[in-house]
Design a protein around this motif. Structure first.
Motif, PDB file in Angstrom:
ATOM      1  N   VAL A 131       6.387  -7.497  -1.380  1.00 17.72           N
ATOM      2  CA  VAL A 131       5.187  -7.725  -2.185  1.00 17.72           C
ATOM      3  C   VAL A 131       5.588  -8.762  -3.221  1.00 17.72           C
ATOM      4  N   PHE A 132       4.912  -9.906  -3.207  1.00 15.56           N
ATOM      5  CA  PHE A 132       5.239 -10.981  -4.141  1.00 15.56           C
ATOM      6  C   PHE A 132       3.964 -11.567  -4.725  1.00 15.56           C
ATOM      7  N   VAL A 133       4.055 -11.927  -5.998  1.00 15.16           N
ATOM      8  CA  VAL A 133       2.939 -12.519  -6.730  1.00 15.16           C
ATOM      9  C   VAL A 133       3.404 -13.866  -7.274  1.00 15.16           C
ATOM     10  N   ALA A 134       2.520 -14.853  -7.227  1.00 15.55           N
ATOM     11  CA  ALA A 134       2.844 -16.167  -7.796  1.00 15.55           C
ATOM     12  C   ALA A 134       3.225 -15.975  -9.263  1.00 15.55           C
ATOM     13  N   PRO A 135       4.319 -16.594  -9.709  1.00 16.56           N
ATOM     14  CA  PRO A 135       4.785 -16.369 -11.077  1.00 16.56           C
ATOM     15  C   PRO A 135       3.727 -16.579 -12.156  1.00 16.56           C
ATOM     16  N   ALA A 136       2.850 -17.540 -11.989  1.00 17.20           N
ATOM     17  CA  ALA A 136       1.811 -17.777 -12.987  1.00 17.20           C
ATOM     18  C   ALA A 136       0.822 -16.616 -13.086  1.00 17.20           C
ATOM     19  N   ARG A 137       0.833 -15.722 -12.106  1.00 15.96           N
ATOM     20  CA  ARG A 137      -0.098 -14.593 -12.067  1.00 15.96           C
ATOM     21  C   ARG A 137       0.589 -13.246 -12.317  1.00 15.96           C
ATOM     22  N   TRP A 138       1.874 -13.252 -12.656  1.00 15.99           N
ATOM     23  CA  TRP A 138       2.559 -11.995 -12.929  1.00 15.99           C
ATOM     24  C   TRP A 138       1.839 -11.240 -14.032  1.00 15.99           C
ATOM     25  N   GLY A 139       1.710  -9.947 -13.866  1.00 21.97           N
ATOM     26  CA  GLY A 139       1.088  -9.093 -14.874  1.00 21.97           C
ATOM     27  C   GLY A 139      -0.420  -8.987 -14.766  1.00 21.97           C
ATOM     28  N   ALA A 140      -1.014  -9.601 -13.749  1.00 20.81           N
ATOM     29  CA  ALA A 140      -2.475  -9.594 -13.606  1.00 20.81           C
ATOM     30  C   ALA A 140      -2.979  -8.488 -12.680  1.00 20.81           C
ATOM     31  N   GLY A 141      -2.107  -7.628 -12.195  1.00 25.83           N
ATOM     32  CA  GLY A 141      -2.522  -6.525 -11.331  1.00 25.83           C
ATOM     33  C   GLY A 141      -2.631  -6.869  -9.857  1.00 25.83           C
ATOM     34  N   LEU A 142      -2.196  -8.045  -9.473  1.00 30.23           N
ATOM     35  CA  LEU A 142      -2.334  -8.461  -8.076  1.00 30.23           C
ATOM     36  C   LEU A 142      -1.400  -7.704  -7.141  1.00 30.23           C
ATOM     37  N   GLY A 143      -0.222  -7.362  -7.610  1.00 29.69           N
ATOM     38  CA  GLY A 143       0.704  -6.594  -6.777  1.00 29.69           C
ATOM     39  C   GLY A 143       0.106  -5.259  -6.373  1.00 29.69           C
ATOM     40  N   GLY A 144      -0.584  -4.618  -7.294  1.00 27.69           N
ATOM     41  CA  GLY A 144      -1.243  -3.346  -6.981  1.00 27.69           C
ATOM     42  C   GLY A 144      -2.350  -3.504  -5.956  1.00 27.69           C
ATOM     43  N   LEU A 145      -3.091  -4.598  -6.042  1.00 25.99           N
ATOM     44  CA  LEU A 145      -4.146  -4.851  -5.057  1.00 25.99           C
ATOM     45  C   LEU A 145      -3.559  -5.070  -3.665  1.00 25.99           C
ATOM     46  N   VAL A 146      -2.459  -5.796  -3.605  1.00 25.58           N
ATOM     47  CA  VAL A 146      -1.798  -6.040  -2.316  1.00 25.58           C
ATOM     48  C   VAL A 146      -1.262  -4.726  -1.751  1.00 25.58           C
ATOM     49  N   LEU A 147      -0.621  -3.920  -2.595  1.00 23.79           N
ATOM     50  CA  LEU A 147      -0.120  -2.622  -2.127  1.00 23.79           C
ATOM     51  C   LEU A 147      -1.258  -1.754  -1.603  1.00 23.79           C
ATOM     52  N   ASP A 148      -2.375  -1.708  -2.312  1.00 29.52           N
ATOM     53  CA  ASP A 148      -3.523  -0.917  -1.856  1.00 29.52           C
ATOM     54  C   ASP A 148      -3.956  -1.357  -0.466  1.00 29.52           C
ATOM     55  N   ALA A 149      -3.994  -2.663  -0.243  1.00 26.55           N
ATOM     56  CA  ALA A 149      -4.400  -3.182   1.069  1.00 26.55           C
ATOM     57  C   ALA A 149      -3.387  -2.797   2.149  1.00 26.55           C
ATOM     58  N   LEU A 150      -2.097  -2.807   1.813  1.00 28.32           N
ATOM     59  CA  LEU A 150      -1.084  -2.396   2.781  1.00 28.32           C
ATOM     60  C   LEU A 150      -1.189  -0.902   3.077  1.00 28.32           C
ATOM     61  N   HIS A 151      -1.469  -0.109   2.047  1.00 27.46           N
ATOM     62  CA  HIS A 151      -1.585   1.342   2.226  1.00 27.46           C
ATOM     63  C   HIS A 151      -2.796   1.714   3.076  1.00 27.46           C
ATOM     64  N   ALA A 152      -3.765   0.824   3.177  1.00 28.45           N
ATOM     65  CA  ALA A 152      -4.959   1.099   3.990  1.00 28.45           C
ATOM     66  C   ALA A 152      -4.603   1.290   5.468  1.00 28.45           C
ATOM     67  N   ALA A 153      -3.373   0.936   5.856  1.00 24.45           N
ATOM     68  CA  ALA A 153      -2.930   1.182   7.233  1.00 24.45           C
ATOM     69  C   ALA A 153      -2.892   2.679   7.524  1.00 24.45           C
ATOM     70  N   GLY A 154      -2.834   3.508   6.481  1.00 19.87           N
ATOM     71  CA  GLY A 154      -2.954   4.945   6.643  1.00 19.87           C
ATOM     72  C   GLY A 154      -1.703   5.699   7.043  1.00 19.87           C
ATOM     73  N   TRP A 155      -0.530   5.148   6.781  1.00 17.58           N
ATOM     74  CA  TRP A 155       0.690   5.856   7.123  1.00 17.58           C
ATOM     75  C   TRP A 155       0.839   7.124   6.288  1.00 17.58           C
ATOM     76  N   ALA A 156       1.419   8.158   6.880  1.00 21.88           N
ATOM     77  CA  ALA A 156       1.681   9.408   6.169  1.00 21.88           C
ATOM     78  C   ALA A 156       2.846   9.255   5.188  1.00 21.88           C
ATOM     79  N   ARG A 157       3.783   8.383   5.531  1.00 26.32           N
ATOM     80  CA  ARG A 157       4.935   8.107   4.671  1.00 26.32           C
ATOM     81  C   ARG A 157       5.203   6.613   4.715  1.00 26.32           C
ATOM     82  N   THR A 158       5.444   6.033   3.549  1.00 21.29           N
ATOM     83  CA  THR A 158       5.761   4.610   3.455  1.00 21.29           C
ATOM     84  C   THR A 158       7.018   4.464   2.614  1.00 21.29           C
ATOM     85  N   THR A 159       7.942   3.632   3.079  1.00 17.73           N
ATOM     86  CA  THR A 159       9.175   3.388   2.343  1.00 17.73           C
ATOM     87  C   THR A 159       9.280   1.921   1.961  1.00 17.73           C
ATOM     88  N   LEU A 160      10.183   1.646   1.055  1.00 19.62           N
ATOM     89  CA  LEU A 160      10.522   0.279   0.678  1.00 19.62           C
ATOM     90  C   LEU A 160      11.858   0.300  -0.031  1.00 19.62           C
TER      91      LEU A 160
END
Length: 157
Positions: A88-117
């Motif tokens: 999960v990476f965010v353009a440096p000029a956008r750090w702190g804007a909540g974009l990483g959380g939006l990307v994670l939410d979209a990845l979690h929509a795959a519906g896995w019971a367990r996710t690791t990183l």
């Protein structure tokens, strides 16, 4: 307006550029061979690549990659119901804007019971993002050649 969506073929190079810029900004400029490995990973058939695109600016501002979880620390067969967030990476000029959380939410929509990183133990910003999204340390760690360590996190549900 930010559009977060599954990446199409035309989104992969802009996603790669977000990855590269974020690594460079953190002092981890990738070697050409590493760039090629990530480019190939983004194109793998099982890859779930998500991008966040600023519609007003017409630019990709964040990206994420997840794939099926695999046994044997990623070397084995896919494990039913498990996913692995590779990046999960965010353009440096956008750090702190909540974009990483939006990307994670979209990845979690795959519906896995367990996710690791895995994440660097020194990357407090990433650790806060993952903990806010429900990830918890598994207790597994590993050392990197440059002296930094990485830690595994998991999210159930």
């Amino acid at each position: 307006m930010i559009d977060v969506r599954r990446a199409g073929p035309g989104d992969l190079e802009p996603a790669l550029e977000v990855w590269r810029a974020a690594n460079e900004a953190r002092g981890h400029a990738p070697a050409p061979a590493r760039v090629e490995r990530v480019r190939a990973k983004l194109r793998e058939p099982g890859a779930l690549v998500v991008v966040a695109v600023d519609q007003g600016a017409g630019e990709t501002v964040a990206m994420g990659l997840a794939e099926p979880g695999r046994a044997d620390d990623g070397a084995g067969a896919p494990v039913a119901g498990e996913g692995h967030v590779s990046m999960v990476f965010v353009a440096p000029a956008r750090w702190g804007a909540g974009l990483g959380g939006l990307v994670l939410d979209a990845l979690h929509a795959a519906g896995w019971a367990r996710t690791t990183l895995w994440t660097r133990t020194s990357n407090a910003r990433a650790r806060r993002l993952y903990e806010k999204a429900g990830y918890r340390p598994t207790g597994r760690t590993s050392a990197l050649p440059a002296g930094d360590g990485i830690m595994q996190l998991e999210r159930i549900g």
